[in-house]
Design an enzyme around this catalytic site. Structure first.
Site, short mmCIF file in Angstrom:
data_model
loop_
_atom_site.label_atom_id
_atom_site.label_comp_id
_atom_site.label_asym_id
_atom_site.label_seq_id
_atom_site.Cartn_x
_atom_site.Cartn_y
_atom_site.Cartn_z
N SER A 140 1.43 -1.34 0.24
CA SER A 140 -0.25 0.25 0.25
C SER A 140 0.85 0.81 0.32
O SER A 140 1.88 1.49 0.27
CB SER A 140 -1.04 -0.30 1.63
OG SER A 140 -1.88 1.25 1.02
N TYR A 154 -2.13 -0.61 10.48
CA TYR A 154 -1.37 -0.84 8.89
C TYR A 154 -1.15 -0.71 8.05
O TYR A 154 -0.04 -1.35 7.67
CB TYR A 154 -2.93 -0.39 7.67
CG TYR A 154 -3.40 -0.51 6.78
CD1 TYR A 154 -3.94 -1.85 6.69
CD2 TYR A 154 -3.47 0.50 6.62
CE1 TYR A 154 -3.99 -2.20 4.88
CE2 TYR A 154 -2.96 0.56 4.53
CZ TYR A 154 -4.23 -1.07 3.90
OH TYR A 154 -3.93 -0.64 3.28
#
Ligand code: NAP
Length: 245
Positions: A140, A154
């Site tokens: 990501s 995350y």
């Protein structure tokens, strides 16, 4: 150049919705059979299979369960042939939270799914896949942006994916296995609402130099390319798909 349809089947983890589902559809359209996993949403998995026919199989299996990767590779070999592609995509953000409020259980769940789950898939792929195969791991843009104020937990799980991509490309290159990652930015899927941030994409759109949110199909386009022979000399790369952000 080998055509897509001659490249063999692909395993996609977290393939029932969002980026995974877009990639499943794109791979099948190119002629590659797919086995995908999902966590709990039977209706979404069934709807995807119904639309794609005999070239796709679904397995309800938690990405963080150590038994899952072997089950996926076995199913693929039984139903189609040994997998030549792996897209380790399954991931969650956990609840949006500052570090001071994050519960240990939520941290563990994110690490188990995003890091341990991807690691175990890649480990099984390294054992089973042969020369000419390719893996794409799901990172990501958060890995570099850090997720401050929203989800540092995350971002940390995705930073580990970047390290793993570099290391596995070196380790598995001599076996003829390519390893790359994709690092999407703001992509229009249900993951943001699931974290409790239903308006996140609208709020962040202005941060994107290209001025818009990305689509799951745009990520799938890069993944199918990385899994194909057209990317035969690409390994150890993290491809940003973030509209310049
Ligand atoms: P999504 O729309 O929420 O879809 C997630 C998919 O993963 C679903 O198929 C879900 O299955 C499956 N899944 C979740 N946890 C799982 C588990 N423990 N075991 C097996 N499958 C599981 O999410 P998405 O936006 O497509 O995200 C996919 C990946 O892209 C994630 O790794 C995410 O971190 C990454 N990513 C997304 C964005 C973005 O903006 N959307 C940006 C960067 C990176 P069920 O349907 O059963 O729940």
């Amino acid at each position: 150049m080998v055509s897509h349809s001659d490249l063999g089947p692909v395993i996609v983890t977290g393939g029932s919705r969002g980026i995974g589902a877009a990639t499943v559809r794109a791979l099948v359209a190119l002629g590659r059979p797919v086995v995908f996993s999902y966590a709990s949403n039977d209706a979404a998995a069934t709807a995807l299979c119904d639309g794609l026919g005999r070239q796709v199989r679904a397995l309800k299996a938690d990405a963080g369960d150590p038994a899952t990767p072997a089950r996926l590779f076995d199913l693929c070999a039984t139903e189609f042939s040994p997998a030549t592609g792996l897209f380790a995509n399954a991931g969650i953000t956990g609840p949006a939270s500052k570090i001071t409020d994050l519960a240990l259980d939520d941290l563990r769940r994110v690490i188990e799914t995003n890091l341990i789950g991807v690691f175990l898939s890649a480990q099984e792929g390294a054992r089973r896949m042969g020369s000419g195969s390719a893996m794409v791991l799901m990172s990501s843009r958060a890995a570099e942006l850090g997720g401050g104020g929203e989800w540092v937990h995350y971002a940390a799980s995705k930073g580990a994916i970047n390290a793993m991509t570099k290391g596995l490309a070196r380790e598995l290159g001599p076996k003829g296995i390519r390893v790359n990652a994709v690092a999407p930015g703001l992509i229009d899927t249900e993951i943001h609402a699931a974290a409790g941030l239903g308006d996140r994409l609208a709020q962040k759109r202005g941060d994107v130099p290209l001025g818009r949110i990305g689509t799951a199909d745009e990520v799938a386009e890069t993944v199918t390319w990385l899994l194909s022979d057209r990317a035969a000399y690409v390994s150890g790369t993290i491809v940003d798909i973030g509209g310049g952000r």
